[in-house]
Design an enzyme around this catalytic site. Sequence first.
Site: not given
Length: 365
Positions: A140, A227, A255
């Site tokens: 980001y 993962d 989240d």
Amino acid sequence: MKDRYEIAVVHGDGIGPEICRPALGLVDAALRQDGLMHWSEYPAGAEHFQATGDGFPEATRKACAAADAILHGAAGIPGVVHPDGTEVGLDFTLVNRFTLDLYANIRPIRLYEGVACPLAGVKAGEIDYIVVRENSEGLYAARGAGSLLRGEMAVDPLVQTRKGIERIVRKAFELAQQSKGAPSDGVRRVTCCDKANVLRSYAFFRQVFDEVALDYPDIETEYAIIDAMTMHLVLRPSHYNVIVTENMFGDIISDLAAATIGGLGLAPSAEVGVSNGLFQPSHGSAPDIAGKGVANPYGMVLSAAEMLDWLGHGNGDDRLLAAAGRIRTAAAEGLAEGHMTPDLKGKLSTGEVMDILVGKVAGMA
Ligand code: ATP
Ligand code: MG
């Protein structure tokens, strides 16, 4: 230790003021001392933008930079955007994040008694870990600097610097040292979450992680590929103590992690740098329930406890650490006794929950 701490309070939009305003009273009650926290309220956010054309006024910026800490409710109204389409409500968080170099996003994940856990058979206390998300670089960092080539190919660089990795990994080890260890075995452990098996930047992250880890021989270390990590956080969450990871991976797993402990309304968040800290709940301004008095205040309350902890550790001030402990105990009791808002299937209003929590901290030793 200071005689008083200057806190810049920005209530923001939607449910922001509804949860942030009563949190100040709770902190004062937990400290047993009015005035130790000197609250100064400043405007920012989408509503202020609508009224004045400025979503993050200069005076608010200066106050945030000068304050000992920033406490924030939430900002943003869907559709209130700049001409380039970016959300006005995000300005407050993003500008502070980059100008104050708030490089560590700390998200404590804890399952409280009384809260329905979506994972079968997991009991309160069995999920208790911290996600430490790198907040200043990674995928980001290049926000807006990615390129679209001839409408045919898009590229976003993933940047990880030695300095950036070192400081976030160090922060993770320090938090592990302050912690009780993983719920499963009490071991203080830092898990490096990456994709070192495929991408060079993550292999570098892991290499620097190993170097920093040498300075913390009392803390166990391990690696997890991102993962597999998503699976582990569902299947054996009690194994984790502190997880450190790159910006985007941290965004995703925090989240997921919040969902395992009962949802967004309960999840606190801290963004800290060298001498600045911004504390706000993980959720947004929830415009769908704003003005109804039913916003869940627990995420905000626990964010205020994070602020007290951070200030307490940074200034060697046990009064603040004690107050943070009282707030967490009150929150744990409040949830265990079912004092909840409708999002958690409770019947109470925000104000009713807050009154109960204030009563609890006032009555504690
Ligand atoms: P943002 O982009 O600012 O993160 P968002 O689009 O993710 O915002 P939120 O504002 O976090 O959305 O809300 C998502 C959903 O969760 C909404 O339905 C909202 O009502 C609910 N919600 C969020 N926070 C709370 C809270 N504190 N109490 C009750 N419900 C909440
Ligand atoms: Mg969101």
